[in-house]
Scaffold this motif. Structure first.
Motif, PDB file in Angstrom:
ATOM      1  N   LEU A 173       0.839  -1.132  -0.162  1.00  0.00           N
ATOM      2  CA  LEU A 173      -0.111  -0.167   0.026  1.00  0.00           C
ATOM      3  C   LEU A 173       0.842   1.165   0.096  1.00  0.00           C
ATOM      4  N   ALA A 174       1.760   1.266   0.798  1.00  0.00           N
ATOM      5  CA  ALA A 174       2.906   2.345   0.797  1.00  0.00           C
ATOM      6  C   ALA A 174       3.586   2.469  -0.403  1.00  0.00           C
ATOM      7  N   ALA A 175       3.957   1.656  -1.113  1.00  0.00           N
ATOM      8  CA  ALA A 175       4.410   1.570  -2.638  1.00  0.00           C
ATOM      9  C   ALA A 175       3.581   2.122  -3.606  1.00  0.00           C
ATOM     10  N   LEU A 176       2.121   1.653  -3.446  1.00  0.00           N
ATOM     11  CA  LEU A 176       1.176   2.131  -4.273  1.00  0.00           C
ATOM     12  C   LEU A 176       0.905   3.627  -4.411  1.00  0.00           C
ATOM     13  N   GLN A 177       1.217   4.059  -3.265  1.00  0.00           N
ATOM     14  CA  GLN A 177       0.611   5.432  -2.864  1.00  0.00           C
ATOM     15  C   GLN A 177       1.803   6.430  -3.394  1.00  0.00           C
ATOM     16  N   ASN A 178       3.001   5.825  -3.874  1.00  0.00           N
ATOM     17  CA  ASN A 178       4.092   6.637  -4.209  1.00  0.00           C
ATOM     18  C   ASN A 178       4.256   6.472  -5.742  1.00  0.00           C
ATOM     19  N   VAL A 179       3.194   5.779  -6.447  1.00  0.00           N
ATOM     20  CA  VAL A 179       3.303   5.590  -7.826  1.00  0.00           C
ATOM     21  C   VAL A 179       2.671   7.082  -8.126  1.00  0.00           C
ATOM     22  N   PRO A 180       3.153   7.829  -9.172  1.00  0.00           N
ATOM     23  CA  PRO A 180       2.657   9.083  -9.675  1.00  0.00           C
ATOM     24  C   PRO A 180       1.400   8.943 -10.163  1.00  0.00           C
ATOM     25  N   GLY A 181       0.455   9.543  -9.828  1.00  0.00           N
ATOM     26  CA  GLY A 181      -1.034   9.565 -10.771  1.00  0.00           C
ATOM     27  C   GLY A 181      -0.885   9.747 -12.072  1.00  0.00           C
ATOM     28  N   GLU A 182      -0.068  10.866 -12.448  1.00  0.00           N
ATOM     29  CA  GLU A 182       0.026  11.269 -13.784  1.00  0.00           C
ATOM     30  C   GLU A 182       0.635  10.308 -14.856  1.00  0.00           C
ATOM     31  N   LEU A 183       1.131   9.124 -14.430  1.00  0.00           N
ATOM     32  CA  LEU A 183       1.371   8.306 -15.548  1.00  0.00           C
ATOM     33  C   LEU A 183       0.292   7.316 -15.646  1.00  0.00           C
TER      34      LEU A 183
END
Length: 290
Positions: A173-183
């Motif tokens: 969950l922590a890793a997913l929240q660091n994925v940039p949404g603009e991608l």
């Protein structure tokens, strides 16, 4: 000044270094030393036998079956744990009302006492336990989950997964929240499907966390003991006797501490090889953002 800074640095790492030396390095050396002896506590024998315990290891007729069971248990546990943890992390990463409550609910088993958790599941999985009671409501007669070879293995895996899946879930969950949404927005404009976004964006960007959770979960799966001891005692037969429990039997039930130490060395070698292999393979699939 340079020497003073170095001294201060060494003083900071001294507690950690002392802990590693006392609780890791020294026990490893002692275990190897014990593996070269025949040590029977009840008889009071501590005789040097050289490599006899290692010869016994390679000649042990039960060991191949123990390693097979350990492999099945570890593969099932790792595959189920990591896939379920990633699925839960993706679901709980949504911005929905009350999502914090569900995150807490899924993580709460991690902080529950391991023995208490296992004992409760032992009652639930009995022939007349809660699981079969629920199945009876829909007209299904459940088996005695812990007394059948196949269902016993599945039961132990599920109990362990439900206990610790919350930890991997939080890491994912922590890793997913660091994925940039603009991608994702750019991929959506290019017509990428959800599955393509997951394969081409999500997995590469969380691959360092996948590596971390894989190492932790694999090493943990090879060290599971309490669940086996409480639920099945390695049975029926040897169907759930993993290497750690076999080690315990040899050392603490049969009082063969020398051979038990040799099995400990084998376990250490297996964990080291698997960890090293994963660390080397990371170069092929782990993506580190520059």
């Amino acid at each position: 000044m340079a020497h003073q800074d170095a001294l201060i640095g060494y003083l900071f790492i001294l507690p950690q270094l002392a802990g590693i030396t006392i609780f890791v390095v020294v026990p490893l050396v002692l275990v190897f030393w014990y593996s070269l002896h025949e040590w029977n506590v009840l008889a009071g024998n501590f005789d040097y036998t050289g490599l006899d315990n290692y010869r016994q290891l390679f000649a042990d007729p039960v060991l191949p079956e123990i390693l097979r069971v350990t492999g099945i248990f570890s593969i099932g546990l790792v595959a189920f744990n990591m896939s379920l943890a990633l699925l839960l992390a993706i679901l709980l990463n949504q911005k929905l009302h009350g999502i914090i409550l569900f995150r807490t609910l899924f993580f709460s088993p991690v902080v529950v006492s391991l023995v208490a958790w296992t004992i409760v599941w032992g009652f639930l999985l009995q022939k007349d336990g809660g699981i079969n009671g629920l199945l009876a409501v829909i007209g299904v007669e459940g088996p005695n989950w812990l007394r059948n070879e196949t269902s016993a293995m599945v039961s132990v895996i599920i109990v362990q997964v439900f206990k610790n899946v919350g930890l991997n879930m939080v890491l994912f969950l922590a890793a997913l929240q660091n994925v940039p949404g603009e991608l994702y927005e750019a991929a959506l404009m290019d017509g990428a499907s959800r599955w393509q976004q997951f394969l081409r964006i999500t997995l590469p960007l969380i691959s360092p966390t996948v590596l971390l959770t894989a190492i932790i979960t694999i090493v943990g799966s090879l060290q599971v003991f309490a669940q086996i001891a409480v639920l099945t005692q390695g049975g029926p037969g040897t169907s759930t006797t993993v290497l750690v429990y076999y080690l315990y039997q040899q050392a603490f039930q049969f009082h063969l501490f020398g051979y038990g130490s040799t099995l400990s060395i084998l376990l250490f070698v297996i964990v080291a090889i698997l960890t090293f292999a994963q660390w080397q393979l990371r170069k092929k699939w782990v993506f580190y953002e520059a």
